[in-house]
Design a protein around this motif. Structure first.
Motif, short mmCIF file in Angstrom:
data_model
loop_
_atom_site.label_atom_id
_atom_site.label_comp_id
_atom_site.label_asym_id
_atom_site.label_seq_id
_atom_site.Cartn_x
_atom_site.Cartn_y
_atom_site.Cartn_z
N LEU A 1 1.25 2.18 -4.00
CA LEU A 1 2.04 1.78 -5.28
C LEU A 1 1.99 0.45 -5.58
CD1 LEU A 1 3.07 4.06 -6.93
CD2 LEU A 1 5.03 3.54 -6.12
N GLY A 2 1.67 -0.19 -6.81
CA GLY A 2 1.76 -1.45 -7.13
C GLY A 2 0.67 -2.17 -7.21
N ALA A 3 -0.55 -1.53 -6.60
CA ALA A 3 -1.93 -2.01 -6.75
C ALA A 3 -2.82 -1.29 -7.35
CB ALA A 3 -2.38 -2.40 -5.31
N GLU A 4 -2.55 -0.69 -8.47
CA GLU A 4 -3.44 0.22 -9.40
C GLU A 4 -4.44 -0.49 -9.91
OE1 GLU A 4 0.00 0.01 -9.65
OE2 GLU A 4 0.71 1.81 -9.11
N LYS A 5 -4.52 -1.89 -10.37
CA LYS A 5 -5.61 -2.57 -11.06
C LYS A 5 -6.52 -2.69 -9.81
CE LYS A 5 -3.02 -4.98 -14.60
NZ LYS A 5 -2.92 -6.43 -15.31
N ALA A 6 -6.17 -3.14 -8.88
CA ALA A 6 -7.28 -3.36 -7.62
C ALA A 6 -8.01 -2.08 -7.48
CB ALA A 6 -6.59 -3.96 -6.34
N LEU A 7 -7.01 -0.90 -7.21
CA LEU A 7 -7.70 0.33 -7.00
C LEU A 7 -8.69 0.87 -7.97
CD1 LEU A 7 -7.78 3.00 -5.40
CD2 LEU A 7 -5.87 3.84 -6.99
N PHE A 8 -8.58 0.69 -9.21
CA PHE A 8 -9.51 1.01 -10.22
C PHE A 8 -10.61 0.28 -10.37
CE2 PHE A 8 -5.57 3.32 -12.09
CZ PHE A 8 -5.72 4.56 -11.59
N ARG A 9 -10.33 -1.05 -10.06
CA ARG A 9 -11.37 -2.06 -10.10
C ARG A 9 -12.42 -1.92 -8.93
NH1 ARG A 9 -8.77 -6.29 -10.34
NH2 ARG A 9 -8.60 -6.84 -8.16
N ALA A 10 -11.69 -1.58 -7.85
CA ALA A 10 -12.45 -0.94 -6.70
C ALA A 10 -13.34 0.30 -6.94
CB ALA A 10 -11.76 -1.03 -5.25
N LEU A 11 -12.95 1.36 -7.51
CA LEU A 11 -13.45 2.44 -7.73
C LEU A 11 -14.66 2.26 -8.72
CD1 LEU A 11 -10.34 4.81 -8.03
CD2 LEU A 11 -12.34 4.78 -6.06
N LYS A 12 -14.35 1.36 -10.04
CA LYS A 12 -15.29 1.12 -10.72
C LYS A 12 -16.60 0.50 -10.07
CE LYS A 12 -15.71 -0.90 -15.52
NZ LYS A 12 -15.07 -1.56 -16.39
N THR A 13 -16.42 -0.54 -9.48
CA THR A 13 -17.63 -1.56 -8.64
C THR A 13 -17.87 -0.97 -7.61
OG1 THR A 13 -15.77 -2.90 -7.84
CG2 THR A 13 -16.50 -3.46 -9.88
N ARG A 14 -17.30 0.27 -6.98
CA ARG A 14 -17.85 0.97 -5.83
C ARG A 14 -17.38 0.06 -4.53
NH1 ARG A 14 -23.15 4.28 -7.50
NH2 ARG A 14 -22.23 5.59 -9.04
N ARG A 15 -16.19 -0.49 -4.49
CA ARG A 15 -16.33 -1.31 -3.31
C ARG A 15 -15.19 -0.75 -2.77
NH1 ARG A 15 -16.44 -7.48 -5.82
NH2 ARG A 15 -18.81 -7.61 -6.33
N ASP A 16 -14.50 -1.54 -1.68
CA ASP A 16 -13.53 -1.02 -0.73
C ASP A 16 -12.04 -0.83 -1.64
OD1 ASP A 16 -15.24 -0.74 1.46
OD2 ASP A 16 -14.63 -2.68 2.27
N THR A 17 -11.30 0.05 -1.31
CA THR A 17 -10.12 0.35 -2.10
C THR A 17 -9.19 -0.62 -1.37
OG1 THR A 17 -9.59 2.31 -0.83
CG2 THR A 17 -10.64 2.47 -3.02
N PRO A 18 -7.98 -0.86 -2.03
CA PRO A 18 -6.96 -1.61 -1.33
C PRO A 18 -6.22 -0.78 -0.38
CG PRO A 18 -6.17 -1.23 -3.65
CD PRO A 18 -7.72 -0.79 -3.41
N LYS A 19 -5.74 -1.51 0.70
CA LYS A 19 -4.96 -0.81 1.66
C LYS A 19 -3.49 -0.83 1.61
CE LYS A 19 -8.51 -2.20 5.03
NZ LYS A 19 -8.86 -2.86 6.37
N TYR A 20 -3.12 -1.59 0.66
CA TYR A 20 -1.51 -1.64 0.49
C TYR A 20 -1.11 -2.29 -0.78
CZ TYR A 20 -3.33 -5.55 3.23
OH TYR A 20 -4.12 -6.46 3.89
N GLY A 21 0.07 -1.94 -1.17
CA GLY A 21 0.53 -2.47 -2.60
C GLY A 21 1.76 -3.10 -2.44
N LEU A 22 2.88 -2.68 -2.90
CA LEU A 22 4.33 -3.20 -2.82
C LEU A 22 4.65 -3.09 -1.14
CD1 LEU A 22 5.94 -1.68 -5.81
CD2 LEU A 22 5.44 -4.09 -5.40
N ILE A 23 4.24 -2.22 -0.52
CA ILE A 23 4.54 -2.00 0.86
C ILE A 23 4.05 -3.12 1.56
CG2 ILE A 23 2.58 -0.69 1.86
CD1 ILE A 23 4.89 1.58 2.73
#
Length: 520
Positions: free
Chosen positions: A311-333
């Motif tokens: 939660l808080g890393a939505e941009k990084a998550l969707f960018r990773a899904l779009k480019t088929r890379r590793d998704t983020p491990k943490y956001g606000l936490i």
């Protein structure tokens, strides 16, 4: 049978004279009799209290008063109601049997359609006005006292705290730059922003530092350094009006800093009151930011642990899904203390485990009835034990009790001492020309027997039939030829020119050249 009917004006109790007609649900509205009893509310406050009690399934004072009169006269009658929960409360307290069925629902609908004719003295305009006023009052009451809406204060407080931090940074940067033209050395000596503003507020012009006592703001060492720097300062001279504006800016910074500390204490108290387990797990600021990002505590409780983790890393998550890379491990936490004190290698594991326990704590705070933080303390202790195990990286032995540390071998340092090779310093050839000539001649001699041997290998071997037919005389001739061929290289080696003769020839050539040059 009696029928309890609730309206915005009050309670009405109707009596059904012919209960057999309840079977004809479609035509029930034609068979209603005149109301036997009608109890009106005195004002909107009483109506609101009755409606609130009805919504919560409780027995209000006005309803209890009406039903007591009914029980006194007709205790053997059944009471038709729309809420089964309310019927259970009435039966428990007044010992009056209640009925709730689909026929009763149709009966209530028929009474509502014909309410103007059944209840005298209440025009349609007054009933609609009463219904609208009661609806507004009830909505206002639920909005004001809803437990789901209390966390809006937390959302506003954390947003204001972030805004104050941004404004404070801008103000302090402007104050340091502005006063730096007059006294640039002070900014390097005093690093704390609040102490810097207080010092500027007290000093004013730098010529006043020598006679100024700054012991209540700065330590003795820093105070002496400031006084020394003021004597040799390279800053420009400014007017009193400029100093007044700078001091006013310092006042603003000091006031905002004090208000920020008060707001932080308020936020801490609110978080401990509303979400104590979440506060214990991730802290006040991170918990408040999670609630603010989700919108409310109840919305946050609906999220799974995997969503809470990023939660808080939505941009990084969707960018990773779009480019088929590793998704983020943490956001606000990531800003929680447990994640911050781990190594970079274990941050992903700890954030996943912390998100799982935090999701449980959020649901317990949002939906549970208890307000203690025992579950949060227990889960945090488990996470700290797990963190300690990951940091030790399996040093504890698996077999045995598992409590003792594994014995490690004594470390012995083994290093190879490399000696400096001076041969690489010189660019001159290390081997003389004479020696090179000898090596070349030796190389030519070695190549010749190799060629002879290679020629021997190329000869075709005789077949098995030919070998059998060969006589012993032929074999002897072949052996003699082999011995002669082997003796030839030895003779050739003896025919090599001696090295001494070559050197003598070289010397004679050198002498001849020297003589020729001197003559010329």
């Amino acid at each position: 049978m009696l029928v309890l009917f609730e309206t915005a004006a009050g309670y009405a109790i109707f009596k059904v004279l012919d209960e057999q007609k309840l079977q004809q649900v479609d035509s029930l509205w034609k068979e209603f009799e005149t109301p036997e009893k009608a109890n009106k509310f005195k004002d909107t406050t009483e109506a609101l209290a009755a409606a609130t009690a009805m919504v919560e399934g409780k027995l209000g004072k006005s309803l209890k008063k009406v039903l007591k009169k009914v029980v006194a006269k007709e205790a053997h009658e059944q009471l038709a109601i729309t809420d089964a929960k309310l019927g259970g409360v009435i039966k428990e307290k007044l010992n009056l049997s209640c009925v709730h069925s689909p026929a009763v629902a149709e009966l209530m609908r028929g009474i509502r359609n014909q309410m103007e004719g059944l209840i005298t003295g209440l025009p349609a305009r007054e009933i609609s006005a009463m219904s609208l006023g009661l609806a507004h009052s009830l909505s206002r009451y639920k909005l004001k006292f809803s437990p789901d809406k209390v966390d809006t204060m937390i959302v506003q407080a954390i947003s204001l705290l972030d805004d104050l931090d941004k404004e404070l940074n801008n103000y302090i940067m402007r104050c340091r730059e502005w006063y730096g033209w007059h006294f640039p050395e002070l900014g390097k000596i005093i690093t704390d922003n609040l102490a810097y503003c207080k010092s500027v507020r007290k000093i004013g012009d730098r010529t006043n530092v020598a006679s100024m006592d700054l012991s209540d703001i700065l330590p003795e060492e820093i105070e002496a350094e400031v006084k020394l720097a003021a004597e040799i300062s390279m800053g420009t001279e400014v007017s009193e009006e400029d100093i007044a504006n700078i001091m006013h800016l310092c006042d603003q910074v000091i006031e905002i800093t004090e208000y920020r500390s008060q707001l932080y204490d308020y936020l801490k108290n609110r978080m401990m009151a509303i979400a104590p387990n979440l506060t214990v797990m991730v802290g006040e600021l991170v918990g408040a930011r999670l609630i603010s990002h989700a919108g409310s505590l109840l919305n946050l409780a609906k999220h799974p642990a995997s969503t809470v983790q990023i939660l808080g890393a939505e941009k990084a998550l969707f960018r990773a899904l779009k480019t088929r890379r590793d998704t983020p491990k943490y956001g606000l936490i990531y800003h929680a203390s447990l994640v911050g004190q781990t190594t970079a290698k274990n941050k992903g594991k700890i954030s996943r485990m912390l998100a799982a326990k935090t999701a449980l704590a959020i649901r317990y705070d949002a939906l549970g009835e208890d307000t203690n933080a025992e579950m949060g303390v227990e889960n945090r202790a488990k996470l700290e034990v797990r963190l300690r195990y990951l940091e030790e990286k399996g040093i504890r032995r698996i077999s045995g009790s598992g409590k003792a540390l594994a014995k490690a071998d004594k470390y012995q340092h083994k290093s190879d001492v490399k000696v400096y090779d001076p041969s690489g310093d010189s660019t001159l050839p290390t081997v003389s020309k004479k020696r090179k000539i000898e090596e070349v001649e030796e190389g030519e001699e070695e190549e010749k027997p190799v060629e002879a041997k290679a020629k021997k290998v190329k000869r075709e071997a005789p077949t098995e039939g030919e070998a059998e037919t060969e006589t012993p005389k032929k074999k002897k001739k072949k052996e003699k030829k082999k011995a002669e061929e082997e003796s030839k290289p030895e003779e050739e080696e003896t025919a090599v020119i001696p090295v001494e003769e070559v050197r003598g020839l070289e010397r004679s050539v050198h002498l001849w050249l020297m003589v020729h040059l001197t003559i010329c």
